[in-house]
Design a protein around this motif. Sequence first.
Motif, PDB file in Angstrom:
ATOM      1  N   PRO A   5      -6.368   0.535 -12.010  1.00 41.61           N
ATOM      2  CA  PRO A   5      -6.051   1.957 -11.885  1.00 41.61           C
ATOM      3  C   PRO A   5      -7.238   2.806 -11.460  1.00 41.61           C
ATOM      4  CG  PRO A   5      -6.196   1.345 -14.190  1.00 41.61           C
ATOM      5  CD  PRO A   5      -6.255   0.068 -13.401  1.00 41.61           C
ATOM      6  N   ASP A   6      -8.455   2.287 -11.592  1.00 39.22           N
ATOM      7  CA  ASP A   6      -9.645   3.049 -11.219  1.00 39.22           C
ATOM      8  C   ASP A   6      -9.991   2.934  -9.742  1.00 39.22           C
ATOM      9  OD1 ASP A   6     -10.062   3.964 -13.846  1.00 39.22           O
ATOM     10  OD2 ASP A   6     -11.144   2.120 -14.359  1.00 39.22           O
ATOM     11  N   THR A   7      -9.395   1.948  -9.061  1.00 34.97           N
ATOM     12  CA  THR A   7      -9.715   1.747  -7.639  1.00 34.97           C
ATOM     13  C   THR A   7      -8.485   1.675  -6.748  1.00 34.97           C
ATOM     14  OG1 THR A   7      -9.710  -0.669  -7.799  1.00 34.97           O
ATOM     15  CG2 THR A   7     -11.794   0.460  -8.269  1.00 34.97           C
ATOM     16  N   GLY A   8      -7.338   1.286  -7.293  1.00 37.00           N
ATOM     17  CA  GLY A   8      -6.162   1.046  -6.466  1.00 37.00           C
ATOM     18  C   GLY A   8      -6.178  -0.292  -5.767  1.00 37.00           C
ATOM     19  N   LEU A   9      -7.080  -1.178  -6.158  1.00 36.27           N
ATOM     20  CA  LEU A   9      -7.149  -2.518  -5.572  1.00 36.27           C
ATOM     21  C   LEU A   9      -6.321  -3.502  -6.390  1.00 36.27           C
ATOM     22  CD1 LEU A   9     -10.929  -2.674  -4.678  1.00 36.27           C
ATOM     23  CD2 LEU A   9      -9.033  -2.864  -3.032  1.00 36.27           C
ATOM     24  N   PRO A  10      -5.689  -4.486  -5.743  1.00 36.20           N
ATOM     25  CA  PRO A  10      -4.908  -5.487  -6.482  1.00 36.20           C
ATOM     26  C   PRO A  10      -5.776  -6.306  -7.427  1.00 36.20           C
ATOM     27  CG  PRO A  10      -4.346  -5.506  -4.141  1.00 36.20           C
ATOM     28  CD  PRO A  10      -5.563  -4.650  -4.283  1.00 36.20           C
ATOM     29  N   ILE A  11      -5.224  -6.635  -8.602  1.00 35.16           N
ATOM     30  CA  ILE A  11      -5.899  -7.525  -9.546  1.00 35.16           C
ATOM     31  C   ILE A  11      -5.016  -8.737  -9.863  1.00 35.16           C
ATOM     32  CG2 ILE A  11      -7.381  -5.768 -10.570  1.00 35.16           C
ATOM     33  CD1 ILE A  11      -5.357  -5.465 -12.826  1.00 35.16           C
ATOM     34  N   GLY A  12      -3.988  -8.928  -9.066  1.00 32.26           N
ATOM     35  CA  GLY A  12      -3.092 -10.062  -9.215  1.00 32.26           C
ATOM     36  C   GLY A  12      -2.282 -10.233  -7.951  1.00 32.26           C
ATOM     37  N   GLN A  13      -1.418 -11.233  -7.955  1.00 37.07           N
ATOM     38  CA  GLN A  13      -0.588 -11.520  -6.792  1.00 37.07           C
ATOM     39  C   GLN A  13       0.712 -10.715  -6.828  1.00 37.07           C
ATOM     40  OE1 GLN A  13      -1.537 -13.421  -4.133  1.00 37.07           O
ATOM     41  NE2 GLN A  13      -3.489 -13.338  -5.248  1.00 37.07           N
ATOM     42  N   PRO A  14       1.257 -10.362  -5.666  1.00 35.56           N
ATOM     43  CA  PRO A  14       2.541  -9.667  -5.639  1.00 35.56           C
ATOM     44  C   PRO A  14       3.673 -10.544  -6.183  1.00 35.56           C
ATOM     45  CG  PRO A  14       1.413  -9.481  -3.523  1.00 35.56           C
ATOM     46  CD  PRO A  14       0.683 -10.513  -4.314  1.00 35.56           C
ATOM     47  N   SER A  15       4.626  -9.906  -6.841  1.00 35.55           N
ATOM     48  CA  SER A  15       5.847 -10.575  -7.286  1.00 35.55           C
ATOM     49  C   SER A  15       7.039  -9.839  -6.695  1.00 35.55           C
ATOM     50  CB  SER A  15       5.924 -10.598  -8.816  1.00 35.55           C
ATOM     51  OG  SER A  15       5.928  -9.269  -9.332  1.00 35.55           O
ATOM     52  N   ILE A  16       8.210 -10.441  -6.795  1.00 27.99           N
ATOM     53  CA  ILE A  16       9.412  -9.818  -6.237  1.00 27.99           C
ATOM     54  C   ILE A  16       9.928  -8.743  -7.187  1.00 27.99           C
ATOM     55  CG2 ILE A  16      11.807 -10.186  -5.534  1.00 27.99           C
ATOM     56  CD1 ILE A  16      11.025 -12.975  -4.633  1.00 27.99           C
ATOM     57  N   LEU A  17       9.988  -7.512  -6.713  1.00 32.09           N
ATOM     58  CA  LEU A  17      10.602  -6.425  -7.468  1.00 32.09           C
ATOM     59  C   LEU A  17      12.098  -6.392  -7.203  1.00 32.09           C
ATOM     60  CD1 LEU A  17      10.131  -3.729  -9.170  1.00 32.09           C
ATOM     61  CD2 LEU A  17      10.268  -2.589  -6.950  1.00 32.09           C
ATOM     62  N   TYR A  18      12.469  -6.482  -5.905  1.00 28.30           N
ATOM     63  CA  TYR A  18      13.881  -6.418  -5.528  1.00 28.30           C
ATOM     64  C   TYR A  18      14.074  -7.230  -4.262  1.00 28.30           C
ATOM     65  CZ  TYR A  18      18.534  -4.535  -4.601  1.00 28.30           C
ATOM     66  OH  TYR A  18      19.884  -4.409  -4.384  1.00 28.30           O
ATOM     67  N   ASP A  19      15.081  -8.097  -4.259  1.00 33.87           N
ATOM     68  CA  ASP A  19      15.374  -8.938  -3.109  1.00 33.87           C
ATOM     69  C   ASP A  19      16.559  -8.338  -2.364  1.00 33.87           C
ATOM     70  OD1 ASP A  19      16.005 -10.898  -1.266  1.00 33.87           O
ATOM     71  OD2 ASP A  19      15.636 -12.555  -2.646  1.00 33.87           O
ATOM     72  N   HIS A  20      16.279  -7.789  -1.188  1.00 29.37           N
ATOM     73  CA  HIS A  20      17.320  -7.127  -0.392  1.00 29.37           C
ATOM     74  C   HIS A  20      17.790  -7.995   0.782  1.00 29.37           C
ATOM     75  CE1 HIS A  20      19.645  -3.690   0.943  1.00 29.37           C
ATOM     76  NE2 HIS A  20      19.124  -3.793   2.164  1.00 29.37           N
ATOM     77  N   ARG A  21      17.366  -9.220   0.850  1.00 30.46           N
ATOM     78  CA  ARG A  21      17.768 -10.077   1.966  1.00 30.46           C
ATOM     79  C   ARG A  21      19.288 -10.212   1.999  1.00 30.46           C
ATOM     80  NH1 ARG A  21      13.747 -15.026   0.711  1.00 30.46           N
ATOM     81  NH2 ARG A  21      14.543 -14.476  -1.367  1.00 30.46           N
TER      82      ARG A  21
END
Length: 292
Positions: free
Chosen positions: A176-192
């Motif tokens: 939260p102090d930089t806005g840089l990722p500290i982990g890998q993305p996960s699926i929030l919503y699958d719209h395929r």
Amino acid sequence: MSDIAIEILSDQSCHLGEGPCYDGRTNTAWWFDILESKLFEARLSAGSVTVHDLPSMGSVIAPIDARRHLVATADGLFVRDAASGRMELHTPLESDNPATRSNDGRVHPAGALWIGTMGRRAEEGAGAIYWFRDGEVRKLYSEITIPNGICFSPDGRFGYFTDTHAGIYHRVPLDPDTGLPIGQPSILYDHRGGEGGLDGAVVDAEGLIWSARWGASCIDVYTPEGDRVRTIRVPATRPSCPAFIGPDLDRLLVTTAREGMSEADLQADPKAGMTLVLDVNARGIPDPLVRI
């Protein structure tokens, strides 16, 4: 189309309306027609809309301070003087690649701009998503076709983004102090396989994600866990991006587009490209200042 109040803020039909931003200090809403290199300025108290010509395609505007904005364009990140409109290059962005342009972006609460690029003809995998703050640029994600949906939780601990072409909305933990990722993305919503495509998005004060669905005439609302809890119909087939506006941040500006529509499509969709304002019974959060 909807049981909520909908007004037309601007009836000028944008080829590709995008990138809305609200500056509460001046009660001014801003947005772009990307493909026509236009910047719209709506002085809400006066009820006036001014259209500014840009030297190249712009897609994101963010306040720096009371006098200046940062504008992401096909030619890089520019500082724009609000009074004169004069623009000066601040930081190049893919300046060695004339085949790409900027697209969706938003400022993290820590003052960092996340900005996406894409091929001018939406070539598959030609774009990327970058982090920018204090003159530094870092590439976060590559091989993106159409970067969209960039927004952040109110506390800055999560970021959201999508590649419209791929149809998956991602959530990623952030510092939260930089806005840089500290982990890998996960699926929030699958719209395929769903109707339309995931486009621009904004987060409200409760942390809900308001996402435009291109080609489906609606705005969807998701929880931070990825549950779709509301769908609002809008009177234009191709909504592109929402932003909360007004002194109380309780109205939703929605840009729309007519890109790729035939004459028959436009006849059936007379509000295509117009800029709308919806009363949605929700409240946004102020757009942070970007640190350059």
